[in-house]
Design an enzyme around this catalytic site. Structure first.
Site, mmCIF file in Angstrom:
data_model
loop_
_atom_site.group_PDB
_atom_site.id
_atom_site.type_symbol
_atom_site.label_atom_id
_atom_site.label_comp_id
_atom_site.label_asym_id
_atom_site.label_seq_id
_atom_site.Cartn_x
_atom_site.Cartn_y
_atom_site.Cartn_z
ATOM 1 N N HIS A 141 -30.799 44.708 12.814
ATOM 2 C CA HIS A 141 -30.434 45.711 13.807
ATOM 3 C C HIS A 141 -29.304 45.214 14.700
ATOM 4 O O HIS A 141 -29.509 44.387 15.586
ATOM 5 C CB HIS A 141 -31.659 46.083 14.652
ATOM 6 N N SER A 145 -33.027 51.363 14.173
ATOM 7 C CA SER A 145 -33.385 50.884 15.499
ATOM 8 C C SER A 145 -34.831 51.190 15.853
ATOM 9 O O SER A 145 -35.307 50.762 16.894
ATOM 10 C CB SER A 145 -32.468 51.523 16.551
ATOM 11 N N ASN A 147 -35.106 48.135 22.001
ATOM 12 C CA ASN A 147 -35.325 49.578 22.119
ATOM 13 C C ASN A 147 -36.714 49.911 22.642
ATOM 14 O O ASN A 147 -36.902 50.916 23.338
ATOM 15 C CB ASN A 147 -35.087 50.264 20.778
ATOM 16 N N GLU A 167 -31.168 41.887 16.003
ATOM 17 C CA GLU A 167 -32.612 41.738 15.818
ATOM 18 C C GLU A 167 -32.892 41.669 14.317
ATOM 19 O O GLU A 167 -32.540 42.590 13.579
ATOM 20 C CB GLU A 167 -33.363 42.920 16.439
#
Length: 591
Positions: A142, A121, A192, A154
């Protein structure tokens, strides 16, 4: 010819790895999983059985489908089991050297055309890829937790990833029923990078005792419609995981907003890691349990507000949306309400707006005819502040201009009886600046409603360094009586909600400005990956870019934090008159 991923592998059977394996198996794929030892495999099996068992209980899977799903998954402790895999996804702990070692071994045991993906991440996909002899076939993939539920993936490309590999992985993500956004290799990717700055800031509010954990979380769920408060979310993620992600991001971008707050390391050292350890910001009834139990910090439930003054009649100054909504809320709760507007036509407009709102509530079955009529009888409007001389609480809801508010408070000071509580609905100005315009600053407080006030449940109750305890108690009691949820905080720019929300929105603008991702992809990442009701650019266009810029300037002026400085792109759009939906053009064009 496009690759077809028939046999897939997963390295690691922690929460994420087991979730990814379940996603693959749900889609009919043969899944090979590898863990470091038999006890780790056993924990992974339990996680998969429990997760699919819950799906059976909810009617999402039949018992036969659960059995077939679990039969598609094989387990082992040797990475050599991936010799025939077409795609392997790594989901081991967030340590670069550990991941590099896994990829080096995978490179030696997998077929030459096998695609290797990391679920990291925050770590650099490029640094992981160069540990192999096939960096062009290494990508980031991800998933979001819980992987079987969350729709976003992602896909991260490096400067050497082969284009056809990216296309194959994107196609595969769609086959899994996921929404993919493809981005370059930078710390935090989209979700994130935006989420963890916000979580770090929330931790700092708690760390500094600015507000309680319950109030911080309630402010963001009730004020912004988020699915979970930031501190509860940190407990779910794990404080050690959050620390690693923030630390990785900070080492890459040197943004102070990503420097992990000291409270993370303190809690990690004490073993307070969140849900997985049974204690984090909150206390849980057992490790890995979602059930919060009371502890020493838990406020008493439904406690009476001690020391509150009696309020029978409320005054409201203003005729805008917030003032109109406030009048309706107070009157519906049984208070007699006197409101003051600048002109007779404004008084009439407020009365008509409240009547329309109450009529709609009657039509929807949410209000009885008799209650509507009683509510309207409690409301009186005028153009004279002198009509507020007999109220016990007066709420100011005029334009966000300090000079205007100070003049108003000085006038109210002369008109209102001793003991009257003065409240301002400001969302960004210092409450103490309004208080010192009176001879009784101890009786001035912030009472920040959210728009529309008739619907939104949150009220931020903002005490200054001068506010008397019984004044705070009075406003807390009134807030409870009108059916709102009060959160308490000090007199700092942005209070809780705006102080957490607008730096996040500013970071999103900076990400767009850097051409890292499109507005559509950023909005999708936050809505699909984090469960936000609106993406940052949708929200900015609704709030108004000029309003957003003014709030961000206030935050920057107050805290002098470089990361709070408004993004130049936002300033340019405001200068160009692109203010959002109200002008038909903002980050997007509206018909």
């Amino acid at each position: 010819m496009a690759r077809e991923f028939k046999q897939v592998g997963v390295v690691g059977l922690g929460t994420m790895g087991a979730g990814i394996a379940e996603v693959f198996a749900r889609n009919g794929l043969s899944v090979v999983t590898v863990e470091k030892d038999e006890s780790s495999i056993a924990r992974g099996r339990v996680h998969l059985e429990n997760s699919t068992g819950r799906a059976v209980q909810r009617g999402k899977l039949s018992s036969d489908e659960q059995r077939e799903l679990l039969e598609r998954i094989s387990y082992g402790t040797d990475l050599g089991a991936f010799a025939e895999a077409d795609l392997v996804v790594e989901a081991v702990p967030e340590h670069l050297e550990l991941k590099r070692a896994v990829f080096t071994t995978l490179d030696s045991v997998c077929k030459p055309d096998t695609v290797l993906a990391s679920n990291t991440s925050s770590l650099s996909i490029t640094e992981i890829a160069v540990a192999t002899g096939r960096p062009g076939k290494v990508v980031g993939m991800h998933f979001f937790n819980p992987a079987p539920v969350m729709k976003l993936v992602e896909v991260i490309r490096t400067v050497v990833t082969e284009p056809e590999v990216i296309e194959d992985v994107e196609r595969f993500a769609k086959r899994l029923g996921k929404v993919d956004v493809t981005v370059g290799d930078r710390a935090g990717f989209i979700a994130n990078a935006l989420l963890f700055g916000y979580l770090n800031h929330a931790a700092s509010l708690h760390e500094s005792h600015y507000a309680t954990r319950e109030d911080i979380d309630a402010a963001m769920t009730l004020g912004c419609g988020l699915p979970m408060g930031p501190l509860a979310l940190l407990d779910l993620i794990g404080l050690d995981t959050a620390y690693e992600i923030l630390d990785t991001m900070y080492r890459q971008d040197r943004d102070r907003l990503h420097a992990p707050r000291p409270i993370f390391r303190q809690m990690m050292t004490a073993g307070l890691l969140g849900r997985k350890s049974g204690r984090g910001f909150y206390t849980y009834d057992a490790p890995d349990s979602p059930k919060v139990v009371a502890d020493a910090l838990t406020p008493p439930a439904d406690a009476a507000v001690a020391g509150a003054r009696e309020v029978r009649r409320v005054g409201v100054v203003g005729s805008g949306t917030m003032a109109t909504g406030s009048v309706e809320v107070f009157a519906k709760a049984g208070y007699d309400v006197a409101f003051v507007a600048r002109a007779t036509d404004k008084v009439d407009a407020v009365g008509k707006a409240i009547t329309r709102s109450l009529d709609k509530a009657v039509q929807r079955g949410k209000l009885a005819d008799a209650d509507r009529d009683a509510t309207l009888r409690r409301i009186s409007g005028s153009t004279s502040l002198d009509d507020l001389s007999d109220v016990q609480l007066v709420v100011e809801a005029v334009v966000e201009d300090l000079a205007v508010k100070q003049t108003l408070f000085a006038n109210l000071d002369d008109i209102c009886a001793p003991g009257t509580v003065f409240a301002t609905t400001t969302s960004s100005l210092a409450v103490i600046e309004c208080a010192v315009a009176t001879s009784r600053p101890a009786e001035v407080i912030g009472m920040h409603f959210f728009n529309p006030a008739s619907i939104m449940r949150l009220v931020e109750v903002v005490s200054t360094v001068s506010t008397a305890p019984d004044v705070e108690a009075t406003v807390l009691d009134v807030t409870k009586r009108i059916g709102k949820h009060a959160v308490r905080c000090g007199d700092r720019s942005g209070f809780i909600v705006n102080a957490l929300l607008f730096p996040y929105l500013n970071d999103a603008v900076k990400m767009l400005e850097a051409h890292y991702a499109t507005a559509d992809d950023i909005d999708s990442a936050m809505k699909v990956g984090c469960g936000y009701p609106m993406g940052p650019f949708e929200l900015l266009d609704v709030v108004g870019l000029d309003v957003s810029l003014a709030i961000e300037r206030e935050l920057y002026q107050e805290f002098r934090e470089p990361g709070f400085a408004p993004a130049p792109l936002l300033e340019h759009l405001v200068t160009a008159g692109r203010l959002g939906r109200k002008t038909g053009k903002g980050f997007r064009d509206y018909g």
